[in-house]
Design an enzyme around this catalytic site. Structure first.
Site, PDB file in Angstrom:
ATOM      1  N   THR A  12     -14.847  45.120 142.037  1.00 62.53           N
ATOM      2  CA  THR A  12     -15.677  46.175 142.316  1.00 62.53           C
ATOM      3  C   THR A  12     -15.142  47.624 141.894  1.00 62.53           C
ATOM      4  O   THR A  12     -15.775  48.655 141.611  1.00 62.53           O
ATOM      5  CB  THR A  12     -16.200  46.429 143.765  1.00 62.53           C
ATOM      6  OG1 THR A  12     -14.965  46.759 144.511  1.00 62.53           O
ATOM      7  CG2 THR A  12     -16.953  45.396 144.172  1.00 62.53           C
ATOM      8  N   LYS A  40     -14.297  45.770 152.673  1.00 57.73           N
ATOM      9  CA  LYS A  40     -15.396  47.104 152.560  1.00 57.73           C
ATOM     10  C   LYS A  40     -16.321  46.870 151.443  1.00 57.73           C
ATOM     11  O   LYS A  40     -17.534  47.031 151.612  1.00 57.73           O
ATOM     12  CB  LYS A  40     -14.554  48.399 152.057  1.00 57.73           C
ATOM     13  CG  LYS A  40     -15.145  49.731 152.611  1.00 57.73           C
ATOM     14  CD  LYS A  40     -14.639  50.689 151.982  1.00 57.73           C
ATOM     15  CE  LYS A  40     -14.387  51.017 150.668  1.00 57.73           C
ATOM     16  NZ  LYS A  40     -13.595  52.154 150.069  1.00 57.73           N
ATOM     17  N   CYS A 129      -1.917  51.272 130.964  1.00 58.14           N
ATOM     18  CA  CYS A 129      -2.673  51.785 129.698  1.00 58.14           C
ATOM     19  C   CYS A 129      -2.055  52.525 128.880  1.00 58.14           C
ATOM     20  O   CYS A 129      -2.198  52.300 127.574  1.00 58.14           O
ATOM     21  CB  CYS A 129      -3.980  52.345 130.627  1.00 58.14           C
ATOM     22  SG  CYS A 129      -3.227  53.717 131.793  1.00 58.14           S
ATOM     23  N   GLY A 160      -8.592  56.321 134.811  1.00 57.59           N
ATOM     24  CA  GLY A 160      -7.322  55.750 135.209  1.00 57.59           C
ATOM     25  C   GLY A 160      -7.055  55.726 136.380  1.00 57.59           C
ATOM     26  O   GLY A 160      -6.021  54.812 136.925  1.00 57.59           O
ATOM     27  N   ARG A 242      -2.767  64.445 133.184  1.00 61.23           N
ATOM     28  CA  ARG A 242      -3.931  64.164 133.556  1.00 61.23           C
ATOM     29  C   ARG A 242      -4.740  65.212 133.058  1.00 61.23           C
ATOM     30  O   ARG A 242      -4.669  66.333 133.141  1.00 61.23           O
ATOM     31  CB  ARG A 242      -4.229  63.979 135.069  1.00 61.23           C
ATOM     32  CG  ARG A 242      -5.759  63.365 135.446  1.00 61.23           C
ATOM     33  CD  ARG A 242      -5.768  61.978 135.146  1.00 61.23           C
ATOM     34  NE  ARG A 242      -5.048  60.944 135.911  1.00 61.23           N
ATOM     35  CZ  ARG A 242      -4.841  59.762 135.867  1.00 61.23           C
ATOM     36  NH1 ARG A 242      -5.340  59.126 134.865  1.00 61.23           N
ATOM     37  NH2 ARG A 242      -4.178  59.017 136.723  1.00 61.23           N
ATOM     38  N   HIS A 249      -7.615  57.605 126.966  1.00 63.85           N
ATOM     39  CA  HIS A 249      -6.515  58.433 126.986  1.00 63.85           C
ATOM     40  C   HIS A 249      -5.767  58.667 125.445  1.00 63.85           C
ATOM     41  O   HIS A 249      -6.090  58.099 124.423  1.00 63.85           O
ATOM     42  CB  HIS A 249      -5.137  57.346 127.284  1.00 63.85           C
ATOM     43  CG  HIS A 249      -5.382  57.096 128.791  1.00 63.85           C
ATOM     44  ND1 HIS A 249      -6.044  57.762 129.649  1.00 63.85           N
ATOM     45  CD2 HIS A 249      -4.414  56.172 129.394  1.00 63.85           C
ATOM     46  CE1 HIS A 249      -5.993  57.202 130.781  1.00 63.85           C
ATOM     47  NE2 HIS A 249      -4.816  56.289 130.695  1.00 63.85           N
TER      48      HIS A 249
END
Lengths: 345, 345
Positions: A12, A40, A129, A160, A242, A249
């Site tokens: 998920t 969860k 990544c 990410g 970031r 990216h």
């Protein structure tokens, strides 16, 4: 054609959903698909080839009769379940950083070092990544001209850090547009002490800091690049940042080759013929890679290739790729496809 | 104390408004303040020390009796009016790139090369925003340890492209949040053919491209840095990138000093005592410069200082400053203040 029983751990999450989507389009014949997640998320459903599949909680029993297990939850989850999965006969392709630097675990980008797959011991690590898109670009250059040195500054997307981080960026952005103060609870790292808004900001921290002042993300880029490329003397430096982008990216890369008299056109030719790479480099027509045009695509896009003004062996590149696709899910699925090609799976 | 008649050309723009604001807090005694802009903006009012001042259209008559004229409209406007202003006796401080590289025009950062002001011929150029914050940091390092090489990748804010670009980013961002396609008419450069959305994107183009594949913004950083620092053999490479930040340019800088055995602590000590610089560098406590914390402040913030892992003379830095303040308006006002100190005005 052989049919496989496949599990996705972390089904998920941002990467898990992409794996699911890419498996639909893959040549891998799937007999049974088990979607696993935390308690969860158990009970949710995800679609695969128009069939609803109910997500189950990951337990030790989840891996019975599984041939191939993709792990994309967290390093902790991988460490907890990978051995069980292997003991039950599965081949594990792990998207976390848990085993990447283990000497006996192959760290593989199929275009770059597929031969490493022979040495698998039912566990293959998917690189980070930001490493994947850089190495896909560097490898053909290194093969043609040698490679001594890489200095990279990254512009990394929020996806990410997961779907919750993405949602938080949207909430923060709406708050700022409404003249309100943005709240931060996730970035730069959910496991660190302080949190800063990413909306309309640039945060020079991805993952935690090590004591030497480099972040773990920077160390991943440095160490993984050396492991995958197998160039002992390769010098790699990274600054990871970031920025408020959803997916894709971007990387500003400076590199030095070994050979003399290499031209920008030489580099372009090599990249044009490189697997997984798409050249987008026509400055006169404002053609260069961007996050919003790379998002959702499979390729690693390269542009703004130019010679350094002082070092004759130096070149600058701008490299962009979707961090959830080639940077994570696609590379993992390609590892599985390659293993089938090589009769390893 | 002498009182001055001051004009601001481009008074309704992003930089002009900041100059107005900073002049309120300056020690410069102002007798008369004339706010100049295009015909379109004439008739608007701006506040200065609680007095409303009506903006006038810039004409050749605008500079009568003016001692000091700040130009922050466009290179075209500077080229059109600077000579008239000088002929009428004004000292011109120009924030555009029109005259920066002219051999007989001083290009000045007051903390770095105030001695150049002696050679003014009623025209002083204010360096580019991305150059100023970098050079304020590099200069003390160069003085203490020598400097051979700089490789910079920038993360530049949208306010550097003007108030309309800022508004467009907000409109685009709201569109994306509402699930709509963002429209682009300004960035990367209003005078270029194509326009791309900056919302949730990173655009590796600032200003137009030159034929060699570098952008004019990159050339500004390279050439201006060499001119201001006066180090003949200095190697400078730049990759300039626009990101969705309102104010505050960030820069990932790699540099190589000349001296052997320089430590990170040596660099920190020098920067701690450098004028205009504020050290924010405690990774263990997640203290580093960010655009949203630097916005609205006067200082150049430096952090993430660390040694290169391969080159013993190499260091990495993260430098952030408000591009409209120290990067533009504040530096211009500081030039005027310095000239008064030096009895040149």
């Amino acid at each position: 054609m052989k049919k496989y029983s496949v599990a996705i751990v972390g089904a998920t999450g941002a990467v898990g959903k992409q794996i699911l989507y890419l498996l639909e389009k893959s040549t891998i014949q799937i007999d049974q698909l088990r979607l696993l997640a935390s308690a969860k998320s158990a009970g949710k459903t995800e679609k695969f080839k128009n069939k609803e599949i109910v997500v189950e909680e990951t337990t030790e029993d989840s891996f019975k009769d599984i041939d191939l297990a993709f792990f994309s939850a967290s390093g902790t989850v991988t460490k907890k379940y990978q051995q069980v999965a292997r003991d039950l006969g599965a081949i594990v392709i792990d998207n976390t950083s848990a085993f990447r630097m283990d000497a006996d675990v192959p760290l593989v980008i199929p275009e770059v070092n597929p031969e490493q797959l022979h040495a698998h011991n039912q566990l293959i690590a998917n690189p980070n990544c930001s490493t994947i898109q850089m190495v896909v670009t560097l490898k053909p250059i290194a093969e043609a001209f040698g490679l001594q040195r890489v200095i990279v500054s990254t512009y990394q997307a929020v996806s990410g850090a997961g779907l919750d981080a993405l949602k938080e960026m949207e909430t923060q952005t709406q708050a700022v547009l409404n003249g309100k103060k943005p709240q931060a609870h996730i970035l730069p790292s959910s496991s660190d002490k302080k949190h800063y808004p990413i909306a309309f900001n640039a945060i020079p921290q991805i993952d935690l800091f090590s004591e030497d002042g480099y972040t773990l993300e920077e160390w991943k880029m440095i160490n993984e690049t050396k492991k995958i490329m197998k160039i002992e003397a390769l010098q790699v430096a990274a600054t990871c940042v970031r920025i408020p982008v959803k997916s894709g990216h971007s990387e500003s890369i400076y590199l030095e080759v070994n050979k003399d008299n290499v031209t920008v056109n030489d580099i372009k030719k090599v990249l044009e013929n490189a697997p997984g790479v798409l050249l987008e480099d026509k400055p006169s027509n404002q053609i260069y890679p961007m996050a919003i045009t790379a998002a959702g695509k499979k390729e690693v896009f390269v542009g703004r290739i130019r010679r350094d003004l002082d070092n004759k062996k130096g070149f600058h590149l701008w490299v962009v790729s979707d961090n959830l696709i080639k940077g994570a899910a696609l590379n993992a699925v390609q590892i599985a496809e390659k293993m089938i090609d090589m009769s390893l799976l």
